[in-house]
Design a protein around this motif. Structure first.
Motif, short mmCIF file in Angstrom:
data_model
loop_
_atom_site.label_atom_id
_atom_site.label_comp_id
_atom_site.label_asym_id
_atom_site.label_seq_id
_atom_site.Cartn_x
_atom_site.Cartn_y
_atom_site.Cartn_z
N ALA A 140 33.79 -29.23 82.88
CA ALA A 140 35.03 -28.95 82.15
C ALA A 140 36.25 -29.15 83.05
O ALA A 140 37.27 -29.68 82.62
N ILE A 141 36.14 -28.72 84.31
CA ILE A 141 37.22 -28.90 85.28
C ILE A 141 36.63 -29.43 86.59
O ILE A 141 35.44 -29.24 86.87
N THR A 142 37.48 -30.11 87.36
CA THR A 142 37.11 -30.56 88.69
C THR A 142 38.11 -29.98 89.68
O THR A 142 39.31 -30.23 89.57
N ALA A 143 37.61 -29.19 90.63
CA ALA A 143 38.46 -28.53 91.62
C ALA A 143 38.19 -29.09 93.00
O ALA A 143 37.03 -29.32 93.37
N THR A 144 39.25 -29.32 93.77
CA THR A 144 39.11 -29.72 95.17
C THR A 144 39.65 -28.60 96.05
O THR A 144 40.76 -28.12 95.83
N ILE A 145 38.84 -28.18 97.01
CA ILE A 145 39.21 -27.12 97.95
C ILE A 145 39.39 -27.78 99.31
O ILE A 145 38.44 -28.40 99.82
N PRO A 146 40.57 -27.67 99.94
CA PRO A 146 40.81 -28.37 101.21
C PRO A 146 40.05 -27.74 102.37
O PRO A 146 39.89 -26.52 102.43
N LYS A 147 39.59 -28.58 103.30
CA LYS A 147 38.86 -28.10 104.46
C LYS A 147 39.70 -28.18 105.74
O LYS A 147 39.32 -27.60 106.76
N ASP A 148 40.82 -28.91 105.70
CA ASP A 148 41.62 -29.08 106.91
C ASP A 148 42.88 -28.23 106.92
O ASP A 148 43.63 -28.23 107.89
N TYR A 149 43.15 -27.51 105.85
CA TYR A 149 44.22 -26.52 105.84
C TYR A 149 43.82 -25.39 104.90
O TYR A 149 42.92 -25.54 104.07
N GLY A 150 44.50 -24.24 105.02
CA GLY A 150 44.06 -23.04 104.33
C GLY A 150 44.56 -22.87 102.92
O GLY A 150 44.66 -21.74 102.43
N GLY A 151 44.87 -23.98 102.23
CA GLY A 151 45.21 -23.88 100.83
C GLY A 151 43.99 -23.49 100.02
O GLY A 151 42.89 -24.02 100.24
N ILE A 152 44.13 -22.57 99.10
CA ILE A 152 42.97 -22.08 98.36
C ILE A 152 42.45 -23.14 97.39
O ILE A 152 41.25 -23.36 97.28
#
Length: 532
Positions: A140-152
């Motif tokens: 239903a959704i595609t989420a990207t979680i960053p690994k090189d900065y602390g953005g949630i």
């Protein structure tokens, strides 16, 4: 000869049939019957249930598939062991199952059976652990979680239309009364902690001697990890230090954010934990929480703020209301946030603009939260002046549900009700917990010696269980409300004569709700009355 051939054919057919049944989720041996009750008065469809189930020694060998069945019908299930008996059998089993239908305020029996293997699922949660991002696609959704900065969250898009729902910029944060602000998104993989800061944090001096291991939590290194993953669910854990905006270096506090995804769902459950480490300069927190960067909806939201400054009253856009709010706020047409126990854990605030949602887990509208760092007085009000001091190491976890996509108001209200009522639980009969010999009954005492208690907060999830004991004693027995009254996790708590609760030799209930249910009255319910 014909008779022998016919007999062999029958045997082969039976073997083939049993083989087919075994590979399509057929029941083999029953483990336990569990009861599932709907507590919120909201009918559920394809609802994910996640519960820890204890098993007797030798009952279930490791590697055995376990399925959930309702009236003999298989419900999509995935299980994994959380604890092992000395003989190698499973002691605690994490059960995740998608229940097809559950009526409002209804109950049903869910039976756990062993099975040869799990049937293939046509729709699954897809997780890609890349170099720069962890990408989760629920269908239903595609989420990207960053690994090189602390953005949630880096971005969240609609899996079908590719419409962007959440943009880059979401973060955990804390604000202080001296004007300083610290943000998770400023922490990067190349960040270097200033000299001496971690030494101050890790090696405190008490009585002239350094305490090795005191507050031993290495928080500055950014860590993004796929914590759990199967066909039905996935959990991504992001942790690190909050970094000051003016220099992008100085840390203040630790954040732990768990993002939980379910197949076919357009919601994200966020478990936000703040661990207080303090600062030599200022420990007055004006606000902390989570900011979600949504796509600008151009027009302002219909509700700009909801503030709970007390349990039985709140404000909507500064207008006074009585009672408790649903804890729902929206930004733009397709992103809403629901905060669990907003009234019970006041002061809390939700703010929204056309492009952001600010979940304030300590409300900026309230008097600053005074947490003194350097003190030899423990935080159980034993200083004589009625204040909590020495709060370094305090940890708090809150659940937030992000709802993405167009949802009618009634659907959001129902989701808020289900979140407030807590997760669905699969519970066995009272005697079962005694028979499997993993639970007991007794008073619960949490020690307050400085050296011993300061390190307890490292037990990340277990703290939530400790807090459930305290919640019962304060909310139900004494009707205390508010973030301070939930108690410092290091403070003295003794159920003693007034309260007897279930205790686990090892706690592996992933929801933390099982103990809370066992402590639902001053006299323990049947699940809690059997000693081992």
């Amino acid at each position: 000869f014909c008779t022998l051939l016919f007999t062999k054919m029958k045997i082969m057919n039976w073997i083939l049939l049993l083989s087919m049944l075994a590979t399509t989720g057929a029941m083999i041996d029953k483990l336990v019957d569990l009861t599932l009750d709907e507590p919120a008065g909201v009918a559920r469809t394809a609802e994910m249930v996640r519960t820890g189930v204890p098993l007797a020694r030798g009952k279930l060998p490791q590697g055995t598939a376990v399925g959930a069945y309702v009236s003999g019908v298989y419900q999509p299930t995935r299980c994994r062991p959380l604890s092992i008996w000395p003989d190698g059998s499973v002691r605690w089993l994490l059960v995740e199952t998608e229940i097809a239908n559950l009526g409002a305020s209804a109950g049903q029996t869910v039976s756990l059976y062993t099975m040869a293997s799990y049937p293939a699922e046509s729709v699954t949660v897809s997780v890609t652990d890349g170099t720069q991002f962890v990408t989760v696609d629920t269908g239903a959704i595609t989420a990207t979680i960053p690994k090189d900065y602390g953005g949630i969250l880096h971005t969240v898009v609609d899996s079908n239309t590719q419409e962007v729902l959440i943009e880059q910029g979401s973060m955990a944060y804390v604000k202080l009364s001296n004007g300083a602000e610290y943000q998770s998104k400023l922490l990067t993989t190349s960040s270097v902690c200033p000299a001496g800061e971690m030494r101050t944090f890790l090696l405190e001096t008490q009585g002239g001697a350094a305490e090795e291991g005191f507050n031993d939590y290495h928080s500055y290194d950014l860590a993004v990890k796929v914590e759990e993953q199967n066909d039905l669910t996935a959990t991504v854990r992001v942790t690190g230090a909050l970094v000051r905006t003016t220099d992008s270096v100085t840390p203040f506090g630790t954040f732990i954010v768990r993002l939980q995804f379910v197949r076919g769902s357009s919601t994200i459950k966020v478990a936000h934990t703040y661990i207080h480490t303090g600062s030599e300069a200022d420990d007055d927190i004006t606000s902390y929480g989570l900011k979600i960067q949504t796509v600008d909806g151009m027009s302002p939201p219909s509700v700009g703020s909801i503030y709970h400054g007390s349990y039985d009253s709140y404000e909507v856009d500064s207008a006074a209301r009585s009672g408790q709010s649903d804890g729902i706020i929206s930004s733009g047409p397709k992103v809403a946030a629901i905060l669990r126990e907003m009234a019970e854990q006041f002061p809390k605030e939700l703010r929204a603009t056309s492009a952001t949602i600010d979940v304030q887990l300590y409300a900026e509208s309230a008097t600053p939260w005074n947490l003194d760092r350097y003190s030899n007085t423990l935080a159980n009000k034993e200083g004589g002046d009625g204040t909590n001091t020495g709060q370094q190491g305090l940890s708090r976890t809150n659940d937030i549900l992000l709802v993405l996509g167009t949802q009618p108001a009634s659907a959001l209200t129902n989701q808020a009700k289900t979140l407030a009522a807590g997760p669905l639980l699969l519970l066995a009969t009272p005697t079962y917990y005694s028979d499997v010999r993993v639970m007991g009954v007794g008073s619960f005492v949490f020690p307050t010696t400085l050296q011993e208690s300061e390190c307890h907060y490292r037990i990340d999830r277990s703290l939530q269980v400790v807090e459930h004991f305290m919640r019962y004693n304060q909310r139900v027995q004494y009707k205390w409300y508010g973030i301070e009254d939930y108690g410092d996790i290091r403070g003295l708590f003794d159920g003693g004569k007034a309260l007897y609760c279930c205790t686990l030799v090892k706690v592996f209930d992933p929801t933390g709700e099982l103990l809370s249910k066992c402590c639902s009255t001053a006299v323990p319910p049947p699940q809690c009355t059997h000693q081992t």
